[in-house]
Design a protein around this motif. Structure first.
Motif, PDB file in Angstrom:
ATOM      1  N   LEU A  84       0.822  -1.279   0.009  1.00  0.00           N
ATOM      2  CA  LEU A  84      -0.059   0.084  -0.088  1.00  0.00           C
ATOM      3  C   LEU A  84       0.889   1.134  -0.040  1.00  0.00           C
ATOM      4  O   LEU A  84       0.414   2.188  -0.864  1.00  0.00           O
ATOM      5  CB  LEU A  84      -0.762  -0.088   1.367  1.00  0.00           C
ATOM      6  N   MET A  88       1.168   3.735  -3.798  1.00  0.00           N
ATOM      7  CA  MET A  88       0.526   4.986  -4.112  1.00  0.00           C
ATOM      8  C   MET A  88       1.469   6.152  -3.924  1.00  0.00           C
ATOM      9  O   MET A  88       1.754   6.653  -2.670  1.00  0.00           O
ATOM     10  CB  MET A  88      -0.605   5.135  -3.077  1.00  0.00           C
ATOM     11  N   GLY A 145      -6.009   3.060   0.801  1.00  0.00           N
ATOM     12  CA  GLY A 145      -5.597   1.927   0.366  1.00  0.00           C
ATOM     13  C   GLY A 145      -6.242   0.847   0.754  1.00  0.00           C
ATOM     14  O   GLY A 145      -6.683  -0.031   0.173  1.00  0.00           O
ATOM     15  N   ARG A 149      -8.976  -1.492  -0.788  1.00  0.00           N
ATOM     16  CA  ARG A 149      -8.787  -3.102  -0.953  1.00  0.00           C
ATOM     17  C   ARG A 149      -9.865  -4.007  -0.282  1.00  0.00           C
ATOM     18  O   ARG A 149     -10.449  -4.972  -0.862  1.00  0.00           O
ATOM     19  CB  ARG A 149      -7.421  -3.402  -0.228  1.00  0.00           C
ATOM     20  N   TRP A 183      -3.620   8.662  -5.768  1.00  0.00           N
ATOM     21  CA  TRP A 183      -3.574   7.563  -5.050  1.00  0.00           C
ATOM     22  C   TRP A 183      -4.718   6.655  -6.049  1.00  0.00           C
ATOM     23  O   TRP A 183      -4.289   5.402  -6.041  1.00  0.00           O
ATOM     24  CB  TRP A 183      -4.018   7.839  -3.816  1.00  0.00           C
ATOM     25  N   LYS A 187      -4.601   2.668  -8.185  1.00  0.00           N
ATOM     26  CA  LYS A 187      -5.206   1.531  -7.376  1.00  0.00           C
ATOM     27  C   LYS A 187      -5.736   0.800  -8.554  1.00  0.00           C
ATOM     28  O   LYS A 187      -6.682   1.290  -9.179  1.00  0.00           O
ATOM     29  CB  LYS A 187      -6.085   1.785  -6.506  1.00  0.00           C
TER      30      LYS A 187
END
Length: 218
Positions: A84, A88, A145, A149, A183, A187
């Motif tokens: 993580l 990012m 993050g 997830r 960010w 992802k």
């Protein structure tokens, strides 16, 4: 006469020794028999006390033994946290990836304009929300993050990220808003995002569409 007398004495001594040995053997045998009888009485004490018993036909037993907990995947969690942090970056340039419109929306390559249009129009219901108000940059990055997830892992498709309008920041510029955009673009679970509608936070929030994922608890 003396020789004959000694012979009789010797025979008498041998006879006494044989008698003593026989008596000792009999006493030992009697003691062993009594010990076996005592052990037998102890084994049969329960049956002698309550009488004849009948075994149950079915054994209705319930085990109260709790299952051993599964080992915690501590190393996996540490690895995911490191991923993580590394995945990012604040230096990532998103300027070429954002759609040039008044809201700077994002759609991953291969995703059509109709997706961002539907997302902006509320086609997908918002299932979860993350509010990043009051968090430092590193705290916000880690929280975002983990939120993305876990949302993807549990089958959530549409979420809202509240980053604020930056009115309390130095120069009244929305610093966190730009970082959140960077960010999210990094992802792989994110398909697209748009600025939220006024009733959902407006310029202070983003509505994010995630990749379809298999619904799991953890």
């Amino acid at each position: 006469m003396n020789h004959a007398h000694r012979s009789l004495q010797d025979l008498a001594g041998v006879s006494r020794q044989l008698r003593l040995a026989r008596e000792q053997a009999e006493a030992l045998a009697k003691a062993q028999a009594e010990a076996r009888a005592a052990r037998e009485r102890e084994r049969n004490l329960f049956a002698l006390s309550i009488g004849k018993v009948m075994p149950l036909r079915a054994r209705n037993e319930v085990s109260f033994q709790e299952p051993h907990p599964e080992p915690l995947p501590l190393q996996l969690e540490l690895d995911e946290q490191n991923v993580l942090r590394e995945a990012m970056s604040d230096e990532f340039d998103v300027s070429t990836l954002l759609d040039v419109d008044d809201q700077l929306s994002f759609r991953r390559p291969g995703i059509g304009l109709d997706v961002t249009r539907k997302l902006r129009g509320g086609h997908w219901s918002i299932q979860r929300q993350l509010d990043l108000h009051g968090l430092r940059s590193d705290e916000a990055r880690e929280a975002l993050g983990q939120f993305i997830r876990l949302s993807h892992r549990t089958g959530v498709r549409c979420v809202r990220i509240v980053h604020g309008k930056g009115l309390g920041s130095p120069g009244r510029t929305p610093v966190l808003k730009g970082k959140v955009q960077r960010w999210l673009v990094q992802k792989k679970e994110v398909l697209a995002f748009v600025q939220a509608r006024p009733a959902e936070g407006g310029a202070g929030a983003l509505v994010v569409l995630l990749q379809p994922g298999k619904r799991r608890l953890f």
